[in-house]
Design a protein around this motif. Structure first.
Motif, PDB file in Angstrom:
ATOM      1  N   ALA A   1       0.831  -1.210   0.000  1.00  0.00           N
ATOM      2  CA  ALA A   1       0.000   0.000   0.000  1.00  0.00           C
ATOM      3  C   ALA A   1       0.864   1.258   0.000  1.00  0.00           C
ATOM      4  CB  ALA A   1      -0.943  -0.006   1.205  1.00  0.00           C
ATOM      5  N   LEU A   2       1.926   1.268   0.806  1.00  0.00           N
ATOM      6  CA  LEU A   2       2.832   2.415   0.818  1.00  0.00           C
ATOM      7  C   LEU A   2       3.476   2.635  -0.546  1.00  0.00           C
ATOM      8  CD1 LEU A   2       4.643   1.958   4.248  1.00  0.00           C
ATOM      9  CD2 LEU A   2       3.324   3.953   3.543  1.00  0.00           C
ATOM     10  N   MET A   3       3.877   1.558  -1.189  1.00  0.00           N
ATOM     11  CA  MET A   3       4.549   1.675  -2.485  1.00  0.00           C
ATOM     12  C   MET A   3       3.580   2.081  -3.599  1.00  0.00           C
ATOM     13  SD  MET A   3       7.639   1.413  -1.737  1.00  0.00           S
ATOM     14  CE  MET A   3       7.393   1.921  -0.033  1.00  0.00           C
ATOM     15  N   VAL A   4       2.344   1.643  -3.508  1.00  0.00           N
ATOM     16  CA  VAL A   4       1.335   2.110  -4.464  1.00  0.00           C
ATOM     17  C   VAL A   4       1.143   3.616  -4.278  1.00  0.00           C
ATOM     18  CG1 VAL A   4      -1.133   2.015  -5.060  1.00  0.00           C
ATOM     19  CG2 VAL A   4       0.178  -0.104  -4.753  1.00  0.00           C
ATOM     20  N   GLY A   5       1.094   4.050  -3.036  1.00  0.00           N
ATOM     21  CA  GLY A   5       0.993   5.486  -2.761  1.00  0.00           C
ATOM     22  C   GLY A   5       2.200   6.251  -3.258  1.00  0.00           C
ATOM     23  N   ALA A   6       3.388   5.674  -3.095  1.00  0.00           N
ATOM     24  CA  ALA A   6       4.608   6.326  -3.585  1.00  0.00           C
ATOM     25  C   ALA A   6       4.569   6.467  -5.103  1.00  0.00           C
ATOM     26  CB  ALA A   6       5.841   5.532  -3.152  1.00  0.00           C
ATOM     27  N   ALA A   7       4.189   5.392  -5.781  1.00  0.00           N
ATOM     28  CA  ALA A   7       4.107   5.436  -7.244  1.00  0.00           C
ATOM     29  C   ALA A   7       3.072   6.460  -7.695  1.00  0.00           C
ATOM     30  CB  ALA A   7       3.776   4.048  -7.795  1.00  0.00           C
ATOM     31  N   ALA A   8       1.932   6.472  -7.029  1.00  0.00           N
ATOM     32  CA  ALA A   8       0.885   7.435  -7.382  1.00  0.00           C
ATOM     33  C   ALA A   8       1.365   8.869  -7.175  1.00  0.00           C
ATOM     34  CB  ALA A   8      -0.374   7.162  -6.552  1.00  0.00           C
ATOM     35  N   SER A   9       2.121   9.092  -6.115  1.00  0.00           N
ATOM     36  CA  SER A   9       2.641  10.441  -5.853  1.00  0.00           C
ATOM     37  C   SER A   9       3.591  10.879  -6.957  1.00  0.00           C
ATOM     38  CB  SER A   9       3.361  10.473  -4.502  1.00  0.00           C
ATOM     39  OG  SER A   9       2.442  10.230  -3.457  1.00  0.00           O
ATOM     40  N   HIS A  10       4.444   9.972  -7.413  1.00  0.00           N
ATOM     41  CA  HIS A  10       5.367  10.311  -8.503  1.00  0.00           C
ATOM     42  C   HIS A  10       4.620  10.533  -9.816  1.00  0.00           C
ATOM     43  CE1 HIS A  10       9.216  10.041  -6.465  1.00  0.00           C
ATOM     44  NE2 HIS A  10       8.760   8.988  -5.815  1.00  0.00           N
ATOM     45  N   LEU A  11       3.600   9.743 -10.055  1.00  0.00           N
ATOM     46  CA  LEU A  11       2.800   9.931 -11.268  1.00  0.00           C
ATOM     47  C   LEU A  11       2.063  11.267 -11.239  1.00  0.00           C
ATOM     48  CD1 LEU A  11       1.339   6.341 -11.766  1.00  0.00           C
ATOM     49  CD2 LEU A  11       2.965   7.524 -13.271  1.00  0.00           C
ATOM     50  N   ARG A  12       1.575  11.629 -10.052  1.00  0.00           N
ATOM     51  CA  ARG A  12       0.809  12.873  -9.908  1.00  0.00           C
ATOM     52  C   ARG A  12       1.633  14.096 -10.301  1.00  0.00           C
ATOM     53  NH1 ARG A  12      -0.136  13.267  -4.391  1.00  0.00           N
ATOM     54  NH2 ARG A  12       1.492  14.798  -4.279  1.00  0.00           N
ATOM     55  N   VAL A  13       2.935  14.050 -10.001  1.00  0.00           N
ATOM     56  CA  VAL A  13       3.788  15.197 -10.348  1.00  0.00           C
ATOM     57  C   VAL A  13       4.513  14.976 -11.680  1.00  0.00           C
ATOM     58  CG1 VAL A  13       4.062  15.957  -7.959  1.00  0.00           C
ATOM     59  CG2 VAL A  13       5.743  14.381  -8.954  1.00  0.00           C
ATOM     60  N   ARG A  14       4.093  13.943 -12.387  1.00  0.00           N
ATOM     61  CA  ARG A  14       4.604  13.648 -13.730  1.00  0.00           C
ATOM     62  C   ARG A  14       6.102  13.361 -13.757  1.00  0.00           C
ATOM     63  NH1 ARG A  14      -0.138  14.602 -15.484  1.00  0.00           N
ATOM     64  NH2 ARG A  14      -1.194  16.306 -16.405  1.00  0.00           N
ATOM     65  N   ASP A  15       6.583  12.633 -12.748  1.00  0.00           N
ATOM     66  CA  ASP A  15       7.980  12.207 -12.745  1.00  0.00           C
ATOM     67  C   ASP A  15       8.210  11.189 -13.849  1.00  0.00           C
ATOM     68  OD1 ASP A  15       9.011  13.754 -10.703  1.00  0.00           O
ATOM     69  OD2 ASP A  15       8.636  12.268  -9.146  1.00  0.00           O
ATOM     70  N   ARG A  16       9.450  11.021 -14.212  1.00  0.00           N
ATOM     71  CA  ARG A  16       9.817  10.026 -15.210  1.00  0.00           C
ATOM     72  C   ARG A  16       9.614   8.628 -14.645  1.00  0.00           C
ATOM     73  NH1 ARG A  16      15.535  12.326 -17.510  1.00  0.00           N
ATOM     74  NH2 ARG A  16      14.717  14.301 -18.266  1.00  0.00           N
ATOM     75  N   PHE A  17       9.529   7.665 -15.566  1.00  0.00           N
ATOM     76  CA  PHE A  17       9.329   6.272 -15.159  1.00  0.00           C
ATOM     77  C   PHE A  17      10.436   5.796 -14.219  1.00  0.00           C
ATOM     78  CE2 PHE A  17       9.939   1.693 -15.748  1.00  0.00           C
ATOM     79  CZ  PHE A  17       8.691   1.244 -15.321  1.00  0.00           C
ATOM     80  N   ALA A  18      11.638   6.280 -14.423  1.00  0.00           N
ATOM     81  CA  ALA A  18      12.760   5.868 -13.570  1.00  0.00           C
ATOM     82  C   ALA A  18      12.495   6.167 -12.095  1.00  0.00           C
ATOM     83  CB  ALA A  18      14.044   6.550 -14.024  1.00  0.00           C
ATOM     84  N   GLN A  19      11.723   7.218 -11.825  1.00  0.00           N
ATOM     85  CA  GLN A  19      11.392   7.569 -10.445  1.00  0.00           C
ATOM     86  C   GLN A  19      10.431   6.556  -9.819  1.00  0.00           C
ATOM     87  OE1 GLN A  19      14.005   9.805 -10.327  1.00  0.00           O
ATOM     88  NE2 GLN A  19      12.728  10.730  -8.764  1.00  0.00           N
ATOM     89  N   LEU A  20       9.715   5.803 -10.646  1.00  0.00           N
ATOM     90  CA  LEU A  20       8.761   4.813 -10.157  1.00  0.00           C
ATOM     91  C   LEU A  20       9.416   3.473  -9.850  1.00  0.00           C
ATOM     92  CD1 LEU A  20       5.907   5.398 -12.742  1.00  0.00           C
ATOM     93  CD2 LEU A  20       5.984   6.228 -10.400  1.00  0.00           C
ATOM     94  N   ILE A  21      10.573   3.225 -10.435  1.00  0.00           N
ATOM     95  CA  ILE A  21      11.201   1.904 -10.329  1.00  0.00           C
ATOM     96  C   ILE A  21      11.428   1.456  -8.884  1.00  0.00           C
ATOM     97  CG2 ILE A  21      13.290   0.565 -10.880  1.00  0.00           C
ATOM     98  CD1 ILE A  21      13.288   2.030 -13.601  1.00  0.00           C
ATOM     99  N   PRO A  22      11.937   2.295  -7.980  1.00  0.00           N
ATOM    100  CA  PRO A  22      12.112   1.813  -6.602  1.00  0.00           C
ATOM    101  C   PRO A  22      10.799   1.356  -5.957  1.00  0.00           C
ATOM    102  CG  PRO A  22      13.379   3.813  -6.937  1.00  0.00           C
ATOM    103  CD  PRO A  22      12.524   3.633  -8.160  1.00  0.00           C
ATOM    104  N   ALA A  23       9.743   2.126  -6.126  1.00  0.00           N
ATOM    105  CA  ALA A  23       8.452   1.747  -5.530  1.00  0.00           C
ATOM    106  C   ALA A  23       7.935   0.445  -6.140  1.00  0.00           C
ATOM    107  CB  ALA A  23       7.427   2.864  -5.714  1.00  0.00           C
ATOM    108  N   ILE A  24       8.070   0.314  -7.450  1.00  0.00           N
ATOM    109  CA  ILE A  24       7.614  -0.914  -8.120  1.00  0.00           C
ATOM    110  C   ILE A  24       8.423  -2.109  -7.651  1.00  0.00           C
ATOM    111  CG2 ILE A  24       7.473  -2.076 -10.359  1.00  0.00           C
ATOM    112  CD1 ILE A  24       6.887   0.749 -11.564  1.00  0.00           C
ATOM    113  N   ALA A  25       9.739  -1.943  -7.544  1.00  0.00           N
ATOM    114  CA  ALA A  25      10.605  -3.048  -7.116  1.00  0.00           C
ATOM    115  C   ALA A  25      10.305  -3.466  -5.678  1.00  0.00           C
ATOM    116  CB  ALA A  25      12.071  -2.648  -7.268  1.00  0.00           C
TER     117      ALA A  25
END
Length: 118
Positions: free
Chosen positions: A76-100
């Motif tokens: 749940a925390l990592m889904v929230g982290a990914a959503a936060s990065h998506l919300r500010v339009r970060d690059r996909f690379a910023q999502l990799i730690p949360a996804i991993a």
């Protein structure tokens, strides 16, 4: 050493490091909080949840039900982290730690969940 132990250790190492720097509000975490639109206090609370997730993953090695609950919380925390990065339009690379981390937590949940129900 079992796969469950290895996954718990991985989760603990990553989350203890991240959670500690977030709760201490070190400079790069303050910058990240601002970038994502969080207050420093909110980021500290998220860091505390990460620390609890790390402790729960380790406790899950002896109390599987606690580990299963911790894994759900980590996902749940990592889904929230990914959503936060998506919300500010970060690059996909910023999502990799949360996804991993979420992927490791799901694998850990699968393994520890089997122990919890048996």
């Amino acid at each position: 050493m079992t796969a469950t132990t290895i996954l718990a250790a991985l989760l603990a190492i990553v989350l203890l490091g991240a959670g500690t720097t977030m709760t201490l509000a070190v400079s790069f975490q303050r910058d990240t909080a601002a970038h994502l639109g969080f207050s420093v206090n909110a980021f500290r609370r998220i860091g505390a949840l990460e620390l609890l997730g790390a402790i729960g993953a380790l406790l899950g090695l002896t109390i599987p039900a606690v580990g299963a609950l911790a894994a759900v919380g980590i996902v749940a925390l990592m889904v929230g982290a990914a959503a936060s990065h998506l919300r500010v339009r970060d690059r996909f690379a910023q999502l990799i730690p949360a996804i991993a981390i979420a992927a490791v937590a799901v694998a850990y949940l699968f393994l520890v969940g089997q122990q919890a129900v048996s």
